[in-house]
Enzyme design. Sequence first.
Site, mmCIF file in Angstrom:
data_model
loop_
_atom_site.group_PDB
_atom_site.id
_atom_site.type_symbol
_atom_site.label_atom_id
_atom_site.label_comp_id
_atom_site.label_asym_id
_atom_site.label_seq_id
_atom_site.Cartn_x
_atom_site.Cartn_y
_atom_site.Cartn_z
ATOM 1 N N GLU A 46 38.389 1.990 1.725
ATOM 2 C CA GLU A 46 37.720 0.875 2.415
ATOM 3 C C GLU A 46 37.520 1.132 3.904
ATOM 4 O OE1 GLU A 46 40.144 0.450 0.221
ATOM 5 O OE2 GLU A 46 39.010 -0.460 -1.418
ATOM 6 N N HIS A 116 42.661 -10.991 -5.774
ATOM 7 C CA HIS A 116 41.277 -11.008 -6.235
ATOM 8 C C HIS A 116 40.632 -12.373 -6.067
ATOM 9 C CE1 HIS A 116 42.805 -7.381 -8.195
ATOM 10 N NE2 HIS A 116 41.564 -6.949 -8.132
#
Lengths: 324, 397
Positions: A46, A116
């Site tokens: 990321e 999530h």
Amino acid sequence: MSIALMKDDLAVVFGEDVAFGGVFRCTMGLAEEFGRERVFNTPLTEQGIAGFGIGLASMGHTAIAEIQFADYIFPAFDQIVNEAAKHRFRSGSQFDVGSLTIRCPTMSVGHGGLYHSQSPEGFFLGASGLKVVIPRSPIQAKGLLLGAIRDPNPVIFMEPKILYRSAVEQVPMDDYEIPLGKAETLTRGSDLTVLTWGTPVYHCETALHMLSSPPESLAKHIPASVRSAKVELIDLRTILPWDVETVTESVRRTGRLVIVHEASRTGGVGGEIAAEIQNRCFLKLNAPVKRVTGWDTPVPMQYEKFYIPDALRILDAMVETLNY
Amino acid sequence: MASLARLSTRLPRKLPLGARALQTSADSTTLTEDASHSKPFTVKLHEDSFQSHRTDTPSLEVEVSKDELLGMYKTMTTMRRMEMAADALYKQKLIRGFCHLAIGQEAVSVGLEAGITPDDRVITAYRCHPFAVLRGGTIKGVIGELLGRQCGMSHGKGGSMHIFTKSFFGGNGIVGAQVPVGAGIAFAQKYLERPVATYAMYGDGASNQGQVFEAFNMAKLWDLPCVFVCENNKYGMGTSAERSSSNTEYYTRGDKIPGIQANGMDIIAVKQAVKYTRDWVTSGKGPILLEFVTYRYGGHSMSDPGTTYRTREEIQRMRSTQDPIRGLQRYIEEWGLATEEDLKKFDKEAKAEVDHAVEEAKASPVPLEKDLWTDIYYKGTEPPYMRGREREEIHYY
């Protein structure tokens, strides 16, 4: 994204697994249509993706990066806040990464749990130079995404993940943009303003409906006096910089404000908006600004439906605010 | 001087028994033919000027010319003068905030510039002042930026570490953050099919950042034309390389990416290594690592005296035996390209040039108050207002 790739030769799409469609199928078919040189998978990296995108954008490319979940944006936080947001300022406009857009799925999915289902938009509030956008529907998503890609500032584009599956609309094929920085008033009203963005827009609509015609089981909790209240519902759409004028104008008329977001209350965007609105509308307010938000806990896997602000909690807040 | 360096009992790094040390003296290159004043001539670098990993070492025979060497001397001297001027201005409290000087490391910046073209791209970290000048900036622009004046290269809004030119993507204040950015720049060059290279530079300290390895992986995966340059000055802030890195052979840390270690104190070796790596990446072989073993004389930043984690004797020894400018001076004098007097004249000119630039920069005004509000968002797309320093100070666009 297809339009952006078609009209702009320098546009590239990259992220984890995007070449075969991505976890939410957002980039389906793009690699086949535009080639793997322009739509490609990255490693699970990321911070590297963000840094790579910044380098690409500073060369004038249109960089459309995907972080697979907004929950995974934190390793990239340094690159986004320290590099992307400040690039223009620190170089006196010689360099910028305005052509960078970072897409990431956000908000709860019903069973995502701690990593999530988070809504990290509030963490970017202090990063002047950056824009943060959250659409509520497919039509909005297309127009705002094209707006974000073409906006000359770096944009974090957060897509509510539950809506990938549940929101259905006939989306125009044409190229169109929805301007950033503008909220949209979905229903007009005069007694209460409800401000929200992303998934909770739908919970708010349900709550509005429950208020005017409560189901029997709830009827005894909804005083007759508030059922006829005219509620104004606003979708903020751009979180940074947020549309102060539209919200202020609305609250000056209605005198009441309820803010709904999924992120936890402390340090959430709602606190910033509430502070600014009470500053600007102090003498017009008939009730304290109310926030309906996630709790100050991690998003719990098992109790996610109790964590997110659902229609009942919003309804309760509206009744309380109207009766204040 | 070189002989002094070789007498030194302390090896520059810990080495396994039998391995050869990299030569780090600044003046170990020798003539292979008579030096010519008019046409290029060949010199031979010390046989231990390079080490390599998964590739050959660059050739030790290098073609140089009188003009080039004199030019390098002038530029290195001017860069050192500029950094010394920044040092003085900082101590006079005219430069505030952060300031990291590259005194001692001039061979790296000047040698790199000598080996690349204007179309190549460079991005680096803290010690960025010489690069900014060499890549198209001016001394006045750099000093002005450090002073926070309008004439600064970022109009006084960036300060040290945030100086840019068209082909120089700046210094960077976040340790290691420029390395993946460099990979992105290299990708754009590859995408545009330009036969050019990106030099993404970092220090021995930053080499342990996770994102550096993320960038290595992406660059190798996609064979990007990127040279990752580790400027190993032996100390990451106040911690020596040996105390911070399990592997101090930084040129070997790219896994499948080959690497070259080069003597960063001999500018001829620097230029040769740069040319080798440039050829490597522009011929489509993917990225390569390049480690320069060098030394900074000053502290990490202005607030670091630089003597708490190393001895004064060590610094003094480096200055007296391995200085890159004195090394080049020795070549020039020994090879009969110029006399000591000629070089002294260059020194004086460099000082005068820097002094003049400092005065000009000092005369430049500080940014206007309204400039606080510009360059945050693209003009015309700003939010309706922004808050200022006080409650009442609100700027409306």
